[in-house]
Design a protein around this motif. Structure first.
Motif: not given
Length: 285
Positions: A204-207, A212-221, A239-243, A277-285
C-alpha cells in the motif's frame, strides 16, 4: 538471489560445464556439436540434465543445497527449450526419482517452491501446470503428492490473463452493496489484503507513493481493496479515491480468486478482462 543465479547459469549450461556444490559435483551432459540453435541445445540439455545424477546416493537432508542449485539451473534453461522437451524433461526426472521416494519428494517440493509459490522470482504457471500433469501421469507418485499437485494446478490455471474477471458482490465502507461488474468502463486495480499483513502494508505504501495514487485520485484508475478478513479494516496509508470493501458474495474469495499469498493484486481492463494476474505493486501501469 535465485534470479541472479539462474540468469548467470544459462550461458554456462548451454556451453556445458561442471559445477561443484561443496562435496558433490554436478556434471552436465555434453551437448552434441551438431545442435547449434539455442532451442535445440537447451532442449537436449533439459532432456538429459539429470543423466549423471545417481539419486541412490542423494541424501535429501545433506544434499538439499546441491539438488536445489541443480534445480535452479535446470529451470533457467527450461524456458528456452521446446514444449515437447519440457514435458519430456519433467517425465525423466520423475522416472529417475521414482525408486527413491525421499528424492522425489524433494524434487516435488522444489517444483512447488520455484514454479508455484507466490513469492518465487521464477514462478511460472505454465511450467507448473506441465509439472502437475507429469506428476498425475507418474505411477511412482503417491496419492498425497498427486492431490497437492492437482490442487495447485487448479489454482495456477484459474483467472488466466485475457479471461473475464469473476464477478462478485462487495460491501463498501458505507455499507452499500455493489458488484465488481458495476465498475466496468475504467481499468480496475483489484487488491486482496489482510489488515495485519506487513507485506500488504508495504504494498500500500508503494501504491501510495507514485503515479498510481494520482491515477486513482483522478478517477483514471479504479482501485478496489478487499479485506479478506471480512472486517472492513483499512490499512495505511489510505489512498484517496480507492474503494475499501469486504466480500458479500455467496462464494468465498478462494472460490473466486484462489490466493497464494497476501497481498494479491489483479489488474483488470476497462472491460474487466484480467490483464495482470498476481502482479507486484511496481508492475501496475
Amino acid at each position: 538471489m535465485h534470479r541472479l543465479i539462474a540468469i548467470l547459469s544459462i550461458a554456462l549450461l548451454l556451453a556445458s560445464a561442471t559445477v561443484q556444490a561443496e562435496e558433490k559435483e554436478f556434471v552436465f551432459p555434453v551437448i552434441p556439436a551438431t545442435l547449434t540453435t539455442p532451442e535445440a541445445r537447451a532442449s537436449y540439455l533439459v532432456e538429459h540434465f539429470w543423466d549423471n545424477v545417481d539419486f541412490s546416493q542423494i541424501d535429501p537432508d545433506a544434499d538439499g543445497p546441491f539438488v536445489e542449485q541443480a534445480w535452479v539451473n535446470f529451470l533457467s534453461v527450461m524456458d528456452i527449450a521446446s514444449e515437447a522437451s519440457q514435458e519430456e524433461a519433467f517425465d525423466v526426472v520423475l522416472a529417475k526419482t521414482t525408486p527413491y521416494p525421499s528424492s522425489m519428494a524433494l524434487i516435488d517440493e522444489l517444483a512447488e517452491t520455484y514454479l508455484f509459490s507466490y513469492d518465487s522470482p521464477m514462478r511460472n504457471d505454465l511450467l507448473y501446470i506441465m509439472w502437475a500433469d507429469a506428476v498425475d501421469d507418474c505411477q511412482g507418485a503417491g496419492e498425497a503428492m498427486k492431490a497437492r499437485a492437482e490442487y495447485n494446478r487448479a489454482v495456477a490455471s484459474s483467472c488466466w490473463p485475457g479471461s473475464k474477471a469473476p464477478d462478485f458482490v462487495y460491501v463498501d465502507a458505507q455499507g452499500v452493496r455493489h458488484r465488481l461488474s458495476s465498475l466496468q468502463g475504467k481499468p480496475v486495480l483489484l487488491m486482496f489484503y489482510d489488515p495485519d499483513c506487513d507485506d500488504c502494508q508495504e504494498a500500500m505504501k508503494q501504491l501510495a507513493s507514485g503515479d498510481v495514487k494520482e491515477r486513482i485520485a483522478s478517477g483514471a484508475l479504479t482501485m478496489l481493496a478487499i479485506d479478506i478478513e471480512g472486517e472492513g479494516r483499512q490499512i495505511e496509508p489510505r489512498i484517496e479515491g480507492a474503494i475499501y470493501a469486504t466480500l458479500a458474495d455467496d462464494r468465498t474469495i478462494e472460490e473466486l480468486y484462489p490466493l497464494r499469498g497476501y497481498p494479491t493484486l489483479y489488474l483488470l481492463t476497462q472491460d474487466l478482462l484480467i490483464e495482470g494476474k498476481e502482479i507486484l505493486p511496481e508492475d501496475v501501469r
